[in-house]
Design an enzyme around this catalytic site. Structure first.
Site, PDB file in Angstrom:
ATOM      1  N   GLU A 119       0.663  -1.136  -0.071  1.00  9.50           N
ATOM      2  CA  GLU A 119       0.062  -0.155  -0.189  1.00  9.50           C
ATOM      3  C   GLU A 119       0.937   1.171   0.087  1.00  9.50           C
ATOM      4  O   GLU A 119       1.816   1.508   0.767  1.00  9.50           O
ATOM      5  CB  GLU A 119      -1.007  -0.061   1.295  1.00  9.50           C
ATOM      6  N   GLU A 140     -19.996   3.091  -0.083  1.00 10.65           N
ATOM      7  CA  GLU A 140     -19.267   3.171   1.428  1.00 10.65           C
ATOM      8  C   GLU A 140     -20.372   3.224   2.324  1.00 10.65           C
ATOM      9  O   GLU A 140     -21.384   3.649   2.159  1.00 10.65           O
ATOM     10  CB  GLU A 140     -18.551   4.457   1.175  1.00 10.65           C
TER      11      GLU A 140
END
Length: 180
Positions: A119, A140
């Site tokens: 990441e 979301e």
């Protein structure tokens, strides 16, 4: 001892919405073979948003640590095809804080935890803030509380922070303010 290596094999053992887990084998120049379980992540952005009087932060439930009081800078995943880090930062600022910014500065890019994940996180400073309508985001399920923190209490915000991206962003912001 040689540090050079090549990837031999890789098998995805978990495929998720946010990341995948891959079991990989690597061989070093001296012949040693090692196996690693790695998190493969598409990357993310974080935004230190501020005006003359306030930092704009968020609090939201973080179920993994059992807390909902963690102070954070605005952030989100690079999950839209072809979207640049700055475009993602603009989108996240609107989604999380209901703000747009006239001025953007790239502060840094770093790997969040190279021991097990690829990441990469891009941190931006955003100012010249104006309110905008928050776009709908059906994917979301966030419960975001916007926190306006007095800019003259930056050190207190840093002291109140336990989230790594937020600490990095706020410390870089403090350094930029002190030097400029």
């Amino acid at each position: 001892m040689s540090q050079r290596f090549e990837r031999l094999t890789g098998e995805t053992v978990f495929r998720g919405r946010i990341f995948d887990v891959v079991r990989e084998r690597f061989q070093f120049e001296d012949g040693e073979i090692v196996e690693r379980e790695n998190v493969v992540h598409g990357g993310a952005v974080a935004v230190v948003a501020y005006d003359d009087a306030s930092l704009y932060l968020v609090r939201q439930p973080r179920e993994i640590v059992g807390r909902s009081d963690i102070l954070e800078i605005c952030a989100g995943r690079l999950d839209q095809p072809g979207e640049s880090p700055q475009e993602c930062a603009r989108r996240e600022l609107a989604e999380e804080l209901g703000l747009a910014a006239d001025a953007w500065e790239h502060a840094t890019t770093y790997f969040t935890s190279v021991g097990f994940s690829n990441e990469e996180l891009h941190v931006f400073f955003a100012t010249g803030l104006v309110e905008v309508e928050r776009p709908e985001n059906d994917e979301e399920d966030e419960r975001i509380e916007v926190v306006r923190w007095p800019l003259d209490e930056l050190d207190a915000a840093i002291d109140a922070t336990t989230d790594a991206k937020t600490l990095i962003g706020l410390l870089l912001f403090r350094r930029a303010r002190e030097s400029g």
